[in-house]
Each structure stands twice: as structure tokens, then as C-alpha cells.
Design a protein around this motif. Structure first.
Motif, PDB file in Angstrom:
ATOM      1  N   UNK A 134       0.962  -1.123   0.021  1.00 49.12           N
ATOM      2  CA  UNK A 134      -0.049  -0.184   0.042  1.00 49.12           C
ATOM      3  C   UNK A 134       0.843   1.191  -0.035  1.00 49.12           C
ATOM      4  N   UNK A 135       0.529   2.197  -0.760  1.00 48.58           N
ATOM      5  CA  UNK A 135       1.297   3.720  -0.856  1.00 48.58           C
ATOM      6  C   UNK A 135       0.060   4.557  -0.565  1.00 48.58           C
ATOM      7  N   UNK A 136       0.390   5.511   0.424  1.00 46.45           N
ATOM      8  CA  UNK A 136      -0.372   6.713   0.548  1.00 46.45           C
ATOM      9  C   UNK A 136       0.180   7.506  -0.297  1.00 46.45           C
ATOM     10  N   UNK A 137      -0.780   8.422  -1.029  1.00 48.04           N
ATOM     11  CA  UNK A 137      -0.593   9.446  -1.918  1.00 48.04           C
ATOM     12  C   UNK A 137      -1.493  10.679  -2.037  1.00 48.04           C
ATOM     13  N   UNK A 138      -1.008  11.936  -2.218  1.00 47.28           N
ATOM     14  CA  UNK A 138      -2.070  13.060  -2.586  1.00 47.28           C
ATOM     15  C   UNK A 138      -1.703  13.559  -4.158  1.00 47.28           C
ATOM     16  N   UNK A 139      -2.488  14.076  -4.795  1.00 50.48           N
ATOM     17  CA  UNK A 139      -2.251  14.496  -5.978  1.00 50.48           C
ATOM     18  C   UNK A 139      -2.129  16.157  -5.896  1.00 50.48           C
ATOM     19  N   UNK A 140      -1.481  16.894  -6.877  1.00 50.72           N
ATOM     20  CA  UNK A 140      -1.046  18.150  -6.939  1.00 50.72           C
ATOM     21  C   UNK A 140       0.061  18.362  -5.932  1.00 50.72           C
ATOM     22  N   UNK A 141      -0.200  19.650  -5.132  1.00 49.26           N
ATOM     23  CA  UNK A 141       1.057  19.934  -4.117  1.00 49.26           C
ATOM     24  C   UNK A 141       0.603  19.188  -2.755  1.00 49.26           C
ATOM     25  N   UNK A 142       0.003  18.146  -2.693  1.00 49.10           N
ATOM     26  CA  UNK A 142      -0.071  17.431  -1.566  1.00 49.10           C
ATOM     27  C   UNK A 142      -1.301  17.930  -0.413  1.00 49.10           C
ATOM     28  N   UNK A 143      -2.002  18.726  -1.067  1.00 53.22           N
ATOM     29  CA  UNK A 143      -3.036  19.632  -0.291  1.00 53.22           C
ATOM     30  C   UNK A 143      -4.464  18.632  -0.512  1.00 53.22           C
ATOM     31  N   UNK A 144      -4.459  17.828  -1.379  1.00 47.85           N
ATOM     32  CA  UNK A 144      -5.899  17.153  -1.600  1.00 47.85           C
ATOM     33  C   UNK A 144      -6.093  16.066  -0.572  1.00 47.85           C
ATOM     34  N   UNK A 145      -7.112  15.275  -0.895  1.00 45.67           N
ATOM     35  CA  UNK A 145      -7.296  14.248  -0.070  1.00 45.67           C
ATOM     36  C   UNK A 145      -6.635  12.927  -0.192  1.00 45.67           C
ATOM     37  N   UNK A 146      -6.089  12.471   0.952  1.00 46.89           N
ATOM     38  CA  UNK A 146      -5.142  11.306   0.734  1.00 46.89           C
ATOM     39  C   UNK A 146      -5.863  10.112   0.283  1.00 46.89           C
ATOM     40  N   UNK A 147      -5.048   9.619  -0.510  1.00 48.31           N
ATOM     41  CA  UNK A 147      -5.656   8.362  -1.255  1.00 48.31           C
ATOM     42  C   UNK A 147      -4.748   7.163  -0.709  1.00 48.31           C
ATOM     43  N   UNK A 148      -5.124   5.737  -1.025  1.00 49.98           N
ATOM     44  CA  UNK A 148      -4.149   4.673  -0.741  1.00 49.98           C
ATOM     45  C   UNK A 148      -4.396   3.828  -2.049  1.00 49.98           C
ATOM     46  N   UNK A 149      -3.018   3.501  -2.620  1.00 53.40           N
ATOM     47  CA  UNK A 149      -2.738   2.856  -3.563  1.00 53.40           C
ATOM     48  C   UNK A 149      -2.633   1.342  -3.085  1.00 53.40           C
ATOM     49  N   UNK A 150      -3.433   0.476  -3.359  1.00 55.61           N
ATOM     50  CA  UNK A 150      -3.099  -1.219  -2.995  1.00 55.61           C
ATOM     51  C   UNK A 150      -2.720  -2.014  -4.116  1.00 55.61           C
ATOM     52  N   UNK A 151      -1.495  -2.390  -4.434  1.00 53.94           N
ATOM     53  CA  UNK A 151      -0.952  -3.282  -5.481  1.00 53.94           C
ATOM     54  C   UNK A 151      -0.292  -4.311  -5.414  1.00 53.94           C
TER      55      UNK A 151
END
Length: 168
Positions: free
Chosen positions: A105-122
Motif C-alpha cells: 500500500x502507498x498513501x499519496x495525494x495529487x497536486x501539491x499534496x493538499x488534496x485528499x489522501x488516497x491509498x494505492x494497493x497493488x
């Protein structure tokens, strides 16, 4: 020159210091070849954190469909600009029939990091490189809401998953 503050590096690297962890792999091909498959994936995500698009290219297996694309370096550079990874958690790592599988799992945000935190599970698939003997990324499959993070599976689907079709 780091893409993220030092605090973010520490969240990505398994050890306290970038230089003692992923930094060695980013700067030294022989150190990179000695990494376990799980550590290759951690180093790839950390490469996005520190802005090292070239490591994304060099850690991609020649048989990867992503590697065949001329735009891999450009795609990695664009991902560095658009996606901010905040953490990486390996859930399972296994080796079978000359391939390795890393579920994470990797947590990320889009843009400058101010958006909603999402989790990528792969679940990523890696193969040994014929020249160096080191593990290199082949492809990954996104795990859906009903998929188990502990399921190593027998094969991964081709292509790079979301977010934004970037190479992992």
C-alpha cells in the motif's frame, strides 16, 4: 536537492536515513542489484519522493511494457510533479518460479499534496535482470476493494495501474 522534506524520506525508507537505505540503491547500480524485491519497490517509491526519475527507468525490467514505451522517463518525471507519495507499506513479499511478488500500500495525494489522501494497493511482479541478477519491476495489478492484501497470487496483470497511469 530533495523533492520532499526529510521527514517524508524517513516515512518511505525502512531505515532512519535515506543515505543508509534507498539512497544507496539510487546512486549505486551494484547496491541496487543486491536489493530484495520488497526493497526495490520501496526504492522506486522513494525515487518519486526525492525526484529521481532515472531510478524508475533503471529499475524497470526490459520485458516490462512500460519499459518499451519511449516516454517512461517523461512519465516518471510527470508523476514526480503531480503525485506526492507519503508512505509505503509492504504487506507481503514472495518468490515463485523465478519471479517475485510484492503486495503493498502507498498513501499519496495529487497536486501539491493538499488534496485528499488516497491509498494505492497493488501487487507488483518483478523478475531478475539477466545482466545484473537484481530484481526489476515488470508490472503491477491494482487490488480492488474485495481483494486481499495478503493474496500473493500467481501472476500480475500487465501495465501500470492508477493513479494517473504512472510507472511504479
Amino acid at each position: 536537492d530533495l523533492h520532499y522534506p526529510l521527514r517524508r524520506q524517513r516515512q518511505m525508507c525502512i531505515r532512519d536515513r535515506y543515505e543508509a537505505c534507498c539512497g544507496r540503491a539510487h546512486g549505486d547500480a551494484s547496491a541496487a542489484a543486491a536489493l530484495a524485491a520488497e526493497d526495490v519497490m520501496r526504492a522506486r517509491f522513494t525515487a518519486y519522493v526525492v525526484g529521481d526519475a532515472q531510478y524508475i527507468v533503471s529499475s524497470t525490467h526490459e520485458e516490462s511494457k512500460d519499459r518499451a514505451r519511449e516516454s517512461l522517463l517523461r512519465d516518471a518525471e510527470n508523476t514526480i510533479k503531480r503525485i506526492r507519495f507519503h508512505s509505503f507499506r509492504a504487506k507481503r513479499s514472495s518468490e515463485k518460479d523465478g519471479e517475485a511478488y510484492v503486495t503493498y500500500e502507498a498513501d499519496y495525494t495529487q497536486g501539491k499534496g493538499r488534496g485528499k489522501m488516497k491509498t494505492l494497493a497493488e501487487r507488483a511482479r518483478l523478475r531478475r535482470d539477466a545482466e545484473t541478477g537484481g530484481w526489476k519491476f515488470v508490472d503491477a495489478v491494482a487490488l480492488g476493494a474485495n481483494a486481499s492484501l495478503d493474496d500473493a497470487g500467481d501472476a500480475a496483470a500487465p501495465g501500470a495501474p492508477d493513479p494517473s497511469r504512472r510507472p511504479m
